[in-house]
Design a protein around this motif. Structure first.
Motif, PDB file in Angstrom:
ATOM      1  N   PRO A 100       0.804  -1.237   0.000  1.00  0.00           N
ATOM      2  CA  PRO A 100       0.000   0.000   0.000  1.00  0.00           C
ATOM      3  C   PRO A 100       0.832   1.280   0.000  1.00  0.00           C
ATOM      4  O   PRO A 100       0.282   2.354  -0.260  1.00  0.00           O
ATOM      5  CB  PRO A 100      -0.823  -0.121   1.291  1.00  0.00           C
ATOM      6  N   PHE A 101       2.128   1.191   0.298  1.00  0.00           N
ATOM      7  CA  PHE A 101       2.954   2.392   0.293  1.00  0.00           C
ATOM      8  C   PHE A 101       2.974   3.055  -1.088  1.00  0.00           C
ATOM      9  O   PHE A 101       3.127   4.269  -1.197  1.00  0.00           O
ATOM     10  CB  PHE A 101       4.384   2.053   0.730  1.00  0.00           C
ATOM     11  N   VAL A 102       2.841   2.259  -2.141  1.00  0.00           N
ATOM     12  CA  VAL A 102       2.834   2.822  -3.494  1.00  0.00           C
ATOM     13  C   VAL A 102       1.636   3.748  -3.672  1.00  0.00           C
ATOM     14  O   VAL A 102       1.754   4.855  -4.206  1.00  0.00           O
ATOM     15  CB  VAL A 102       2.805   1.697  -4.547  1.00  0.00           C
ATOM     16  N   ILE A 103       0.475   3.306  -3.191  1.00  0.00           N
ATOM     17  CA  ILE A 103      -0.730   4.133  -3.290  1.00  0.00           C
ATOM     18  C   ILE A 103      -0.603   5.357  -2.395  1.00  0.00           C
ATOM     19  O   ILE A 103      -0.975   6.476  -2.783  1.00  0.00           O
ATOM     20  CB  ILE A 103      -1.971   3.309  -2.902  1.00  0.00           C
ATOM     21  N   VAL A 104      -0.073   5.140  -1.193  1.00  0.00           N
ATOM     22  CA  VAL A 104       0.114   6.254  -0.256  1.00  0.00           C
ATOM     23  C   VAL A 104       1.011   7.325  -0.863  1.00  0.00           C
ATOM     24  O   VAL A 104       0.803   8.530  -0.674  1.00  0.00           O
ATOM     25  CB  VAL A 104       0.708   5.741   1.070  1.00  0.00           C
ATOM     26  N   ALA A 105       2.006   6.921  -1.618  1.00  0.00           N
ATOM     27  CA  ALA A 105       2.921   7.871  -2.238  1.00  0.00           C
ATOM     28  C   ALA A 105       2.287   8.582  -3.418  1.00  0.00           C
ATOM     29  O   ALA A 105       2.606   9.749  -3.700  1.00  0.00           O
ATOM     30  CB  ALA A 105       4.188   7.142  -2.686  1.00  0.00           C
ATOM     31  N   MET A 106       1.393   7.907  -4.143  1.00  0.00           N
ATOM     32  CA  MET A 106       0.800   8.485  -5.345  1.00  0.00           C
ATOM     33  C   MET A 106      -0.308   9.488  -5.033  1.00  0.00           C
ATOM     34  O   MET A 106      -0.481  10.471  -5.750  1.00  0.00           O
ATOM     35  CB  MET A 106       0.248   7.373  -6.243  1.00  0.00           C
ATOM     36  N   VAL A 107      -1.070   9.243  -3.970  1.00  0.00           N
ATOM     37  CA  VAL A 107      -2.217  10.103  -3.660  1.00  0.00           C
ATOM     38  C   VAL A 107      -1.822  11.571  -3.473  1.00  0.00           C
ATOM     39  O   VAL A 107      -2.451  12.463  -4.054  1.00  0.00           O
ATOM     40  CB  VAL A 107      -2.968   9.570  -2.419  1.00  0.00           C
ATOM     41  N   PRO A 108      -0.790  11.894  -2.672  1.00  0.00           N
ATOM     42  CA  PRO A 108      -0.421  13.301  -2.528  1.00  0.00           C
ATOM     43  C   PRO A 108      -0.001  13.956  -3.841  1.00  0.00           C
ATOM     44  O   PRO A 108      -0.260  15.143  -4.055  1.00  0.00           O
ATOM     45  CB  PRO A 108       0.753  13.248  -1.534  1.00  0.00           C
ATOM     46  N   VAL A 109       0.663  13.199  -4.713  1.00  0.00           N
ATOM     47  CA  VAL A 109       1.076  13.756  -6.001  1.00  0.00           C
ATOM     48  C   VAL A 109      -0.140  14.109  -6.837  1.00  0.00           C
ATOM     49  O   VAL A 109      -0.216  15.183  -7.454  1.00  0.00           O
ATOM     50  CB  VAL A 109       1.983  12.766  -6.755  1.00  0.00           C
ATOM     51  N   TYR A 110      -1.118  13.204  -6.862  1.00  0.00           N
ATOM     52  CA  TYR A 110      -2.342  13.483  -7.604  1.00  0.00           C
ATOM     53  C   TYR A 110      -3.128  14.630  -6.980  1.00  0.00           C
ATOM     54  O   TYR A 110      -3.853  15.352  -7.673  1.00  0.00           O
ATOM     55  CB  TYR A 110      -3.217  12.230  -7.675  1.00  0.00           C
ATOM     56  N   ALA A 111      -3.007  14.805  -5.654  1.00  0.00           N
ATOM     57  CA  ALA A 111      -3.722  15.886  -4.975  1.00  0.00           C
ATOM     58  C   ALA A 111      -3.231  17.258  -5.426  1.00  0.00           C
ATOM     59  O   ALA A 111      -3.985  18.238  -5.391  1.00  0.00           O
ATOM     60  CB  ALA A 111      -3.567  15.749  -3.459  1.00  0.00           C
ATOM     61  N   THR A 112      -1.978  17.355  -5.847  1.00  0.00           N
ATOM     62  CA  THR A 112      -1.426  18.635  -6.307  1.00  0.00           C
ATOM     63  C   THR A 112      -1.349  18.720  -7.831  1.00  0.00           C
ATOM     64  O   THR A 112      -0.845  19.710  -8.358  1.00  0.00           O
ATOM     65  CB  THR A 112      -0.014  18.827  -5.727  1.00  0.00           C
ATOM     66  N   MET A 113      -1.842  17.696  -8.535  1.00  0.00           N
ATOM     67  CA  MET A 113      -1.688  17.639  -9.983  1.00  0.00           C
ATOM     68  C   MET A 113      -2.317  18.839 -10.677  1.00  0.00           C
ATOM     69  O   MET A 113      -1.729  19.446 -11.561  1.00  0.00           O
ATOM     70  CB  MET A 113      -2.300  16.347 -10.525  1.00  0.00           C
ATOM     71  N   MET A 114      -3.539  19.204 -10.294  1.00  0.00           N
ATOM     72  CA  MET A 114      -4.271  20.263 -10.970  1.00  0.00           C
ATOM     73  C   MET A 114      -4.011  21.634 -10.369  1.00  0.00           C
ATOM     74  O   MET A 114      -4.610  22.619 -10.792  1.00  0.00           O
ATOM     75  CB  MET A 114      -5.774  19.964 -10.940  1.00  0.00           C
ATOM     76  N   LEU A 115      -3.143  21.705  -9.369  1.00  0.00           N
ATOM     77  CA  LEU A 115      -2.862  22.984  -8.717  1.00  0.00           C
ATOM     78  C   LEU A 115      -1.669  23.662  -9.359  1.00  0.00           C
ATOM     79  O   LEU A 115      -0.667  23.029  -9.655  1.00  0.00           O
ATOM     80  CB  LEU A 115      -2.579  22.771  -7.226  1.00  0.00           C
ATOM     81  N   SER A 116      -1.795  24.964  -9.570  1.00  0.00           N
ATOM     82  CA  SER A 116      -0.646  25.737 -10.024  1.00  0.00           C
ATOM     83  C   SER A 116       0.323  25.904  -8.859  1.00  0.00           C
ATOM     84  O   SER A 116      -0.072  25.845  -7.689  1.00  0.00           O
ATOM     85  CB  SER A 116      -1.110  27.110 -10.522  1.00  0.00           C
ATOM     86  N   ALA A 117       1.582  26.103  -9.186  1.00  0.00           N
ATOM     87  CA  ALA A 117       2.596  26.255  -8.127  1.00  0.00           C
ATOM     88  C   ALA A 117       2.301  27.460  -7.237  1.00  0.00           C
ATOM     89  O   ALA A 117       2.712  27.497  -6.073  1.00  0.00           O
ATOM     90  CB  ALA A 117       3.979  26.398  -8.757  1.00  0.00           C
ATOM     91  N   LYS A 118       1.567  28.443  -7.770  1.00  0.00           N
ATOM     92  CA  LYS A 118       1.252  29.647  -7.004  1.00  0.00           C
ATOM     93  C   LYS A 118      -0.051  29.514  -6.225  1.00  0.00           C
ATOM     94  O   LYS A 118      -0.417  30.420  -5.482  1.00  0.00           O
ATOM     95  CB  LYS A 118       1.145  30.842  -7.954  1.00  0.00           C
ATOM     96  N   GLU A 119      -0.762  28.393  -6.396  1.00  0.00           N
ATOM     97  CA  GLU A 119      -2.067  28.217  -5.758  1.00  0.00           C
ATOM     98  C   GLU A 119      -2.064  27.123  -4.702  1.00  0.00           C
ATOM     99  O   GLU A 119      -3.121  26.763  -4.181  1.00  0.00           O
ATOM    100  CB  GLU A 119      -3.122  27.878  -6.820  1.00  0.00           C
ATOM    101  N   ILE A 120      -0.917  26.575  -4.369  1.00  0.00           N
ATOM    102  CA  ILE A 120      -0.854  25.481  -3.397  1.00  0.00           C
ATOM    103  C   ILE A 120      -1.181  26.018  -2.003  1.00  0.00           C
ATOM    104  O   ILE A 120      -0.552  26.973  -1.536  1.00  0.00           O
ATOM    105  CB  ILE A 120       0.540  24.839  -3.400  1.00  0.00           C
TER     106      ILE A 120
END
Length: 395
Positions: free
Chosen positions: A315-335
């Motif tokens: 499950p660590f693979v999923i745990v690592a992927m979720v945060p990346v997907y959470a910021t996928m649609m965010l601009s660097a200035k909107e985090i």
């Protein structure tokens, strides 16, 4: 005994060097698999896009010579007669259905908007592309007709165009490259940290417990705390090396991707990153590797066998992927600010800022402070588990 952790670290690392399956899983697979996957996806996408632009079959309902001439003159568009146009669209025999209204000619003569519709299937990529091509051709025809009407009325086209809206690109080439890479780079690096640590943590704890060598190691004149430190450094080092190898593979793939795929638009470069930028990313990854390494060692100690540990750590693979997907649609200035305090999310957010060129000093301090805290917590949890004899001794 001073330096016991270093002795354990050297012992573990020497065993890893001689263990082919560990190097295959942590080094060779990222080095070969990542470029192959990236090239395969790029090649498939390029081929699908090229195929969607070719042989655009359109069914035409109704008659108007000018509309038919416009569609026939559009590159790659072919008008195909169909007894059941909508049925053909649903079956994929045509990609779009253009319906000319019954009052089309009368509306044109009366200088009113003439009705024409385009039916397409948004779930079909080829149909979606066909819709865009046909719509563009008909819009161009509409502008041509509008200009003809204005000419008959002795009215200039500029007279009915009060605004001349222009778009200005305010970003530079580096920001464009950083924005494009802002998703794939964090995802690749974070996943590499996990996949690099997982087989090592599984073997060095659950594997040794299953083989009975862990008990022998603990009877050596080396404090248990230093044994744990040596193992933790080994797992963290392999995790970090895996991330570096994946980065090199990714950079090399991006450099030669245009030559391999034949698409000059697929040109990416990380040359805009300064030494300081690279240092920030590697520093954040260093503490992330320690955190993952500590947690994986602790969870691996809960398993009785190597296979059981693999199940626990998957499950660590999923745990690592979720945060990346959470910021996928965010601009660097909107985090959001709170993201820089959360585990994994903080490193991902920092990498997006660095790649986009908007690094904030306060955010950097927040990321490194929180990363150190999470790494320490992970080590403390593992240390507490390591002191429990029931979790370390086989059986």
């Amino acid at each position: 005994m001073k330096g016991g952790w270093w002795i354990v670290f050297r012992k573990e690392f020497k065993e890893l060097v001689s263990d082919r399956k560990m190097w295959v899983g942590s080094i060779l697979l990222p080095l070969l698999l990542m470029p192959c996957l990236m090239l395969l996806v790029a090649k498939l996408q390029a081929g699908a896009a090229e195929d969607a632009q070719k042989n655009i079959t359109v069914a035409l309902v109704g008659h108007n010579a000018r509309v038919e001439q416009t569609l026939a003159a559009t590159p790659n568009v072919q008008i195909q007669p169909e007894q059941d146009p909508m049925g053909a669209l649903k079956n994929g025999d045509v990609r779009a259905v253009v319906t000319i209204g019954e009052q089309f000619d009368q509306q044109l003569q009366a200088q009113k908007p003439a009705t024409i519709s385009i039916a397409y299937d948004p779930s079909n990529q080829k149909s979606d592309v066909a819709h865009g091509v046909v719509q563009g051709a008909l819009q161009a025809l509409g502008q041509e007709m509008a200009a003809e009407r204005l000419t008959k009325l002795n009215v200039s086209l500029d007279a009915v165009k009060p605004l001349d809206v222009k778009s200005v690109d305010a970003s530079d080439e580096n920001q464009k490259a950083g924005s494009a890479l802002g998703f794939i780079v964090p995802l690749l690096l974070v996943l590499s940290c996990v996949t690099g640590a997982m087989p090592i943590a599984t073997d060095t704890m659950a594997g040794e417990k299953e083989r009975g060598t862990l008990e022998a190691l603990l009877t050596a004149p080396v404090p248990a705390r230093q044994v744990l430190t040596g193992k933790l450094l080994t797992v963290s080092a392999m995790s970090f090396i895996s991330a570096l190898v994946s980065t090199l593979a990714m950079v090399g793939t991006m450099k030669y991707m245009p030559n391999i795929t034949g698409d000059s638009d697929l040109k990416f470069s990380l040359s805009f990153l300064s030494a300081g930028d690279v240092g920030l990313i590697l520093g954040a990854l260093f503490f992330l590797c320690i955190m993952f390494g500590g947690l994986m060692l602790g969870i691996s100690s809960l398993a009785k066998t190597y296979k059981e540990a693999q199940t626990y750590l998957a499950p660590f693979v999923i745990v690592a992927m979720v945060p990346v997907y959470a910021t996928m649609m965010l601009s660097a200035k909107e985090i959001p600010v709170q993201y820089f305090w959360l585990p994994v999310l903080n490193v991902t957010a920092l990498m997006k800022e660095v790649l986009y060129g908007v690094t904030d000093g306060t955010h950097v301090l927040m990321v490194f402070a929180s990363s150190v805290v999470f790494a320490v917590i992970a080590v403390l949890i593992t240390s507490k588990l390591f002191r429990r004899e029931s979790l370390i001794v086989k059986g």
